[in-house]
Design a protein around this motif. Sequence first.
Motif, short mmCIF file in Angstrom:
data_model
loop_
_atom_site.label_atom_id
_atom_site.label_comp_id
_atom_site.label_asym_id
_atom_site.label_seq_id
_atom_site.Cartn_x
_atom_site.Cartn_y
_atom_site.Cartn_z
N ASP A 183 0.94 -1.18 0.00
CA ASP A 183 0.01 -0.09 0.11
C ASP A 183 0.97 1.12 -0.04
O ASP A 183 1.82 1.26 0.69
CB ASP A 183 -0.89 -0.07 1.03
N ASP A 238 -4.75 -2.56 -2.70
CA ASP A 238 -6.21 -2.14 -2.46
C ASP A 238 -6.42 -1.00 -3.63
O ASP A 238 -7.54 -0.38 -3.47
CB ASP A 238 -6.56 -1.71 -1.25
N SER A 239 -5.68 -0.58 -4.63
CA SER A 239 -5.87 0.33 -5.55
C SER A 239 -6.30 -0.44 -6.89
O SER A 239 -5.51 -1.01 -7.48
CB SER A 239 -4.74 1.18 -5.95
N ARG A 240 -7.61 -0.50 -7.27
CA ARG A 240 -8.14 -1.29 -8.00
C ARG A 240 -7.57 -0.68 -9.66
O ARG A 240 -7.46 -1.63 -10.46
CB ARG A 240 -9.68 -0.90 -8.22
N GLN A 259 -8.91 -5.23 4.04
CA GLN A 259 -8.26 -6.53 4.25
C GLN A 259 -6.95 -6.29 3.80
O GLN A 259 -6.22 -7.47 3.92
CB GLN A 259 -8.90 -7.30 3.02
N ASN A 260 -6.37 -5.25 3.55
CA ASN A 260 -5.02 -5.18 2.87
C ASN A 260 -3.98 -5.08 4.20
O ASN A 260 -4.18 -3.85 5.00
CB ASN A 260 -4.84 -4.03 2.24
N TRP A 275 -6.51 -7.44 -6.46
CA TRP A 275 -7.15 -6.40 -5.80
C TRP A 275 -7.79 -6.87 -4.52
O TRP A 275 -8.61 -7.89 -4.51
CB TRP A 275 -8.32 -5.48 -6.39
N ILE A 276 -7.89 -6.19 -3.42
CA ILE A 276 -8.56 -6.47 -2.14
C ILE A 276 -8.99 -5.23 -1.52
O ILE A 276 -8.66 -4.16 -1.87
CB ILE A 276 -7.75 -7.19 -1.11
N PRO A 277 -10.00 -5.39 -0.80
CA PRO A 277 -10.59 -4.07 -0.16
C PRO A 277 -9.70 -3.69 0.85
O PRO A 277 -9.06 -4.24 1.42
CB PRO A 277 -12.04 -4.33 0.57
N ARG A 278 -9.62 -2.26 0.77
CA ARG A 278 -8.46 -1.52 2.02
C ARG A 278 -8.53 -2.57 3.28
O ARG A 278 -7.48 -2.60 3.97
CB ARG A 278 -9.02 0.02 2.00
#
Length: 139
Positions: free
Chosen positions: A13, A72-74, A117-118, A112-115
């Motif tokens: 991140d 988490d940055s799509r 979960q990062n 990609w994962i949601p913030r």
Amino acid sequence: MTRRNQPLKIFYDGGCRPNPGRIEVAVVACGQTRFFDNLGEGSSSDAEWLALCLALEVAQSLAEPIFDLVGDSRSVVEQASGAAPCRSLSARHHRARYEAAAAAWPPRRLRWIPRQQNLAGIALTRRHNCAKRGDVTDT
């Protein structure tokens, strides 16, 4: 391969405060968090691209044959994987740098994962919260 025949997951991140501002990056691999500071200034997009490139460097340094890069940055994940075009000159520059670094030893996939979960995003948030309270962090 890592334990249970699963690829190693490298979480990354990037952020900047303010936006644009000073860039910082966290990479989590093998249960360890690495923070990168003094990366110059830029936008949040620049920070995410730098985080992806640093995560790739960390993964390659671990000599793990198969790994996934998880962020988490799509938009960066889609652009770096070729699923979306890089519309800005800056994004094209970042993607070219990433592709050159990944040419010899690419990740199995970018994911990609949601913030929330990062693990790297969580580490950056925790670091900022500790700094606000005056705590010392050595994660």
